[in-house]
Scaffold this motif. Sequence first.
Motif, PDB file in Angstrom:
ATOM      1  N   TYR A 187      51.020  47.126  36.678  1.00 51.12           N
ATOM      2  CA  TYR A 187      52.297  47.147  37.397  1.00 51.12           C
ATOM      3  C   TYR A 187      52.095  47.230  38.900  1.00 51.12           C
ATOM      4  O   TYR A 187      52.975  46.836  39.669  1.00 51.12           O
ATOM      5  N   ILE A 188      50.926  47.726  39.326  1.00 49.95           N
ATOM      6  CA  ILE A 188      50.644  47.706  40.760  1.00 49.95           C
ATOM      7  C   ILE A 188      50.331  46.282  41.205  1.00 49.95           C
ATOM      8  O   ILE A 188      50.758  45.839  42.277  1.00 49.95           O
ATOM      9  N   ARG A 189      49.642  45.535  40.353  1.00 55.41           N
ATOM     10  CA  ARG A 189      49.408  44.124  40.668  1.00 55.41           C
ATOM     11  C   ARG A 189      50.749  43.404  40.786  1.00 55.41           C
ATOM     12  O   ARG A 189      50.957  42.592  41.687  1.00 55.41           O
ATOM     13  N   THR A 190      51.674  43.734  39.887  1.00 50.36           N
ATOM     14  CA  THR A 190      53.010  43.131  39.981  1.00 50.36           C
ATOM     15  C   THR A 190      53.672  43.507  41.305  1.00 50.36           C
ATOM     16  O   THR A 190      54.243  42.656  41.982  1.00 50.36           O
ATOM     17  N   ALA A 191      53.575  44.797  41.650  1.00 50.12           N
ATOM     18  CA  ALA A 191      54.206  45.244  42.896  1.00 50.12           C
ATOM     19  C   ALA A 191      53.620  44.484  44.086  1.00 50.12           C
ATOM     20  O   ALA A 191      54.343  44.094  45.011  1.00 50.12           O
ATOM     21  N   ARG A 192      52.309  44.256  44.068  1.00 49.37           N
ATOM     22  CA  ARG A 192      51.699  43.496  45.159  1.00 49.37           C
ATOM     23  C   ARG A 192      52.156  42.053  45.109  1.00 49.37           C
ATOM     24  O   ARG A 192      52.416  41.437  46.150  1.00 49.37           O
ATOM     25  N   ALA A 193      52.276  41.507  43.897  1.00 51.79           N
ATOM     26  CA  ALA A 193      52.729  40.122  43.766  1.00 51.79           C
ATOM     27  C   ALA A 193      54.159  39.953  44.272  1.00 51.79           C
ATOM     28  O   ALA A 193      54.568  38.872  44.665  1.00 51.79           O
ATOM     29  N   LYS A 194      54.912  41.065  44.274  1.00 49.05           N
ATOM     30  CA  LYS A 194      56.278  40.999  44.803  1.00 49.05           C
ATOM     31  C   LYS A 194      56.289  41.083  46.320  1.00 49.05           C
ATOM     32  O   LYS A 194      57.340  41.005  46.942  1.00 49.05           O
ATOM     33  N   GLY A 195      55.123  41.297  46.917  1.00 52.06           N
ATOM     34  CA  GLY A 195      55.037  41.337  48.371  1.00 52.06           C
ATOM     35  C   GLY A 195      55.461  42.649  48.983  1.00 52.06           C
ATOM     36  O   GLY A 195      55.732  42.724  50.177  1.00 52.06           O
ATOM     37  N   LEU A 248      37.458  25.837  46.826  1.00 51.95           N
ATOM     38  CA  LEU A 248      37.613  27.294  46.754  1.00 51.95           C
ATOM     39  C   LEU A 248      36.423  27.909  46.026  1.00 51.95           C
ATOM     40  O   LEU A 248      36.013  27.425  44.967  1.00 51.95           O
ATOM     41  N   ASN A 249      35.860  28.941  46.624  1.00 49.91           N
ATOM     42  CA  ASN A 249      34.767  29.676  45.993  1.00 49.91           C
ATOM     43  C   ASN A 249      35.099  31.158  45.985  1.00 49.91           C
ATOM     44  O   ASN A 249      35.558  31.701  46.993  1.00 49.91           O
ATOM     45  N   VAL A 250      34.882  31.801  44.835  1.00 46.47           N
ATOM     46  CA  VAL A 250      35.094  33.245  44.761  1.00 46.47           C
ATOM     47  C   VAL A 250      33.888  33.880  44.080  1.00 46.47           C
ATOM     48  O   VAL A 250      33.440  33.410  43.025  1.00 46.47           O
ATOM     49  N   GLY A 251      33.348  34.916  44.717  1.00 46.21           N
ATOM     50  CA  GLY A 251      32.219  35.632  44.121  1.00 46.21           C
ATOM     51  C   GLY A 251      32.536  37.108  44.027  1.00 46.21           C
ATOM     52  O   GLY A 251      33.348  37.631  44.787  1.00 46.21           O
ATOM     53  N   PHE A 252      31.905  37.772  43.057  1.00 46.37           N
ATOM     54  CA  PHE A 252      32.085  39.218  42.911  1.00 46.37           C
ATOM     55  C   PHE A 252      30.800  39.940  43.307  1.00 46.37           C
ATOM     56  O   PHE A 252      29.726  39.344  43.304  1.00 46.37           O
ATOM     57  N   SER A 274      42.293  32.795  36.124  1.00 43.41           N
ATOM     58  CA  SER A 274      43.043  33.881  36.753  1.00 43.41           C
ATOM     59  C   SER A 274      42.546  34.136  38.159  1.00 43.41           C
ATOM     60  O   SER A 274      43.340  34.376  39.083  1.00 43.41           O
ATOM     61  N   VAL A 275      41.228  34.097  38.335  1.00 44.72           N
ATOM     62  CA  VAL A 275      40.676  34.353  39.657  1.00 44.72           C
ATOM     63  C   VAL A 275      41.180  33.307  40.648  1.00 44.72           C
ATOM     64  O   VAL A 275      41.530  33.620  41.789  1.00 44.72           O
ATOM     65  N   THR A 276      41.274  32.043  40.206  1.00 46.37           N
ATOM     66  CA  THR A 276      41.816  30.997  41.069  1.00 46.37           C
ATOM     67  C   THR A 276      43.251  31.334  41.474  1.00 46.37           C
ATOM     68  O   THR A 276      43.616  31.277  42.656  1.00 46.37           O
ATOM     69  N   ALA A 277      44.058  31.725  40.483  1.00 45.91           N
ATOM     70  CA  ALA A 277      45.463  32.020  40.761  1.00 45.91           C
ATOM     71  C   ALA A 277      45.590  33.224  41.696  1.00 45.91           C
ATOM     72  O   ALA A 277      46.371  33.205  42.661  1.00 45.91           O
ATOM     73  N   LEU A 278      44.790  34.250  41.435  1.00 49.45           N
ATOM     74  CA  LEU A 278      44.874  35.457  42.266  1.00 49.45           C
ATOM     75  C   LEU A 278      44.415  35.167  43.692  1.00 49.45           C
ATOM     76  O   LEU A 278      44.899  35.787  44.642  1.00 49.45           O
ATOM     77  N   SER A 279      43.491  34.217  43.855  1.00 55.98           N
ATOM     78  CA  SER A 279      43.050  33.849  45.207  1.00 55.98           C
ATOM     79  C   SER A 279      44.215  33.319  46.027  1.00 55.98           C
ATOM     80  O   SER A 279      44.344  33.626  47.210  1.00 55.98           O
ATOM     81  N   VAL A 280      45.026  32.502  45.376  1.00 56.15           N
ATOM     82  CA  VAL A 280      46.163  31.920  46.093  1.00 56.15           C
ATOM     83  C   VAL A 280      47.094  33.028  46.578  1.00 56.15           C
ATOM     84  O   VAL A 280      47.558  33.024  47.711  1.00 56.15           O
ATOM     85  N   LEU A 330      43.132  39.273  44.835  1.00 53.95           N
ATOM     86  CA  LEU A 330      41.837  39.506  44.193  1.00 53.95           C
ATOM     87  C   LEU A 330      41.468  40.978  44.251  1.00 53.95           C
ATOM     88  O   LEU A 330      41.856  41.683  45.177  1.00 53.95           O
ATOM     89  N   PRO A 331      40.727  41.452  43.247  1.00 57.81           N
ATOM     90  CA  PRO A 331      40.293  42.856  43.294  1.00 57.81           C
ATOM     91  C   PRO A 331      39.410  43.118  44.512  1.00 57.81           C
ATOM     92  O   PRO A 331      38.819  42.186  45.065  1.00 57.81           O
TER      93      PRO A 331
END
Lengths: 305, 319, 276
Positions: free
Chosen positions: A203-211, B10-14, B45-51, B55-56
Amino acid sequence: MRKFLLRRAILAVMVMLTVLVVAFALTRLSGDLAVSIAGPNATAEDVVTIRKNYGLDRPLPAQFVDWAVAAASGDLGRSYLYRAPVWGLIKERLPITVCLGLIGLGFALATAIPLGILAAMREGTLLDRAIGSVTLIGQAMPSFWLGLLLIITFGLKLQWLPISGVDTWDGYVMPGIVLAFSAIPALLRLTRSGMIEALSSDYIRTARAKGLSTSSIVLKHALRNAAMPVVSVAAVQLGFMLGGSIVIETVFALHGVGYLAWESISKNDFPVVQAVVLVLATIYVGLTLLADMMNAVLDPRLRGG
Amino acid sequence: MRPVLEITNLNVGFPDGTAAVRGVSLQVMPGETHCVVGESGCGKSVTALSVMNLLPRGARRSADVMRFHDHDLTRMADRHIARLRGDKMAMIFQEPMTSLNPAYTIGSQMAEVLERHRHVSRAKGLDRAAELLGKVGITAPGMRLGQYPHQLSGGLRQRVMIAMALMCDPELLIADEPTTALDVTVQAQILRLLKSLQQQLGLALLLITHDLGVVARMAQRVSVMYAGQVVESADAKALFAAPAHPYTRGLLDCVPIPGKTAPGEPLGSIPGVVPRIGEGYVGCAFRDRCAYAAPACKGEIPRNRLSPDHETICTRSGA
Amino acid sequence: MNPRSISTSLGLLIVGGVLAIALGADLLAPHDPFAQDLSQRMIPPRWMDGGTPDHLFGTDQLGRDYLSRLIFGARISLLIGTLTVVTSGLIGTTLGVVGGYFGGRTDDAVMFAITCRPAIPLILVALTVVALIGSSLTVVVLTLGLLLWERFAVVARTTTMQIRNLDYVAAARAAGASTAHILIREILPNILTHLIVVATLEMALAILLEAALSFLGLGVPPPLPSWGLMIAEGKDYMFFSPWVIMVPGIALFILVFGINLLGDGMRDLLGVSARR
Ligand SMILES: Nc1ncnc2c1ncn2[C@@H]1O[C@H](COP(=O)(O)OP(=O)(O)O)[C@@H](O)[C@H]1O
Ligand SMILES: [Mg+2]
């Protein structure tokens, strides 16, 4: 939810009954209470008189029932020393102890929560480890010694604060800080771990996704969920602080319940000791119940039941 | 027409050395559904989160181009990207059960999006929330606003997530396996909903899935991902008509495609699992599972353009 | 070396050092810790004005060598810490293992005991017991031991519940092993690491509590050189000679700090979670 609180209330009553037994048994430990009351210089006749006067010649179960029934109805007996009802003595001193406990808890929360949040946000960094060492220092600090150090430094050298008594509000500052020290480690550790868990949740990821802004994410969305265990532990810690205030009240010569208990212990005034044990235990049990209720308010899943 | 979202290389590494995304390029055009498909662990998912810049911590991201409209996402600070998130670009996730905050009501969580980006009152936010809950097919929206997530089923929560993503009329919606965690019947409903919303609102939809059946129903364009790379990208029709990469074919053998698979025909499966790829890996990552693997697959793999919008990286397709 | 292992090593160093001092107190102490010399009262530590080379940490209000008392005090702290933890560990582990293994009503009773324990104010009850029975090392150990068992019980109970149904326990049961055999031979060895971590952390607490009791005059009786007692005795002089409370206080702090470092380190090493 009602059922949940009802179960907790029944449990609380059972705990209180156990405490009654323990408090009673405690003062009968020495074998002959009359000898203890009479003191070292008493004659054999004195002891017999005392035994009669205080009903100590009756069978133990009868003594217990009388005492417990009276205690349950609010009559905590009479002080041997002050020759006055115990409840009156306690009532007079309770505000100081409770005030001290609340101030201590306030200091503790004001320190532990921000530091715990910060440590969680910077998990694994140098800052996190620095904050972690605050926990360790708090844990290793003997509270009476810290009290003396503060008295020397701020009371004597710098003369910023009074070294004893609470004639003015600033008398609470040093004892409050000392008391807070004992509660900070547990609260800080819990805030940190709760926040780490919350911050890594979906839910924190969601909150961040909401900007949302960082402050809203951390303080509104994460902290609210991390707060529930903190509330429980804060209540328990307040209970411990009230029980532990005996040391601090002695160091700072605050005439609260702890000081009364210490005085009574050293002068064999056992009805007072029994009563203080009972009052502190009641407060502790009440606080845990209160924490259950607050959690029910904080957590809609408990509320919906 | 300019793409809504454009990503090049796009490149993402951990920190543990995993190269989760390796040279991904893709474009999403306005009003288009672009599907990214691949097995679990391929880097979708990592691609989507990059946009979204979600990302963690510790992940390293680089790209030649990563543009959302005129916004150069590679150069923007997170607090500026945050202004776009939930406003112009929105995202929904795989786990509807845990993606909503258990401590706040549906209404409060939806309204705060509008409050944040449009600076409106709570009442206005709640009105908008009720309107959208109706739009995503939730009955009695007014009542739902006051409910907490635990009072809702998984399917309802995913509808709430969709409605929440639409609060500010986004131009791009990223949906990361939005139906994977749901029952089959609910899956179909949610897909239908996404499709109709996409058409009604003219959304650009970046839909991530591991299910080619979903792709067949939804996509105009497809990028097939394997081990952090886009191994084949094509128009949806072209991909199903003439899959070029052995991995795509393997995936196709695993699912019944309406109109393509005869009823009762046995389905295949690709033996093996997606490997974890470290930095500096050379060669085709699929070669250990590929029926057509040849010595050349250990070297650099050429990128082949089969038609103006059908590309693949494989040693075979060029020949 | 990563920061974690640095702090664990530091903990080990401190605890090992204090242990060595405690064991070798007779050899290490320059003076008899009980020998009074009223002509040599309140001599400050050597590095301060008025210090003498004969007394590194000075002397107390009765002219006893402070360093020697400090060294013998380490013995008291460690002795009380260890014995208390053994006592409370026995009580808590027995309760926890029995509750966790048998479950049902038995477990309910154990849980109830665990719920009741913190309701009883620790220091107050300990002070009362010592006041009534008389202060001695044994009384302090037994009192604290009877009061500090609940964390052992909590940890023993949960860990026992986790392994109760594992294959090797079931196999032993199927092979007809007696319950006592299963509890002692199969369960106990497997929860021991968890208990050791709890023991370290509880030992730190016990040492602090002993010091507090002694400070209040109801711990170990004078003239034993308990650090808490040394602070209490120095309290009247602390305004003019702050070092009388600094020396034993710092020693106490360092020892407890070291034990906690060691406990935290072991917990991480063994992958055990033992905190409240
Ligand atoms: N936080 C992380 N740390 C290390 N590796 C990660 C992390 N998140 C994802 N990965 C790795 O990146 C790769 C791609 O993951 P992901 O994008 O989640 O795959 P999927 O295609 O199933 O969505 C996987 O190998 C995964 O193990
Ligand atoms: Mg995924």
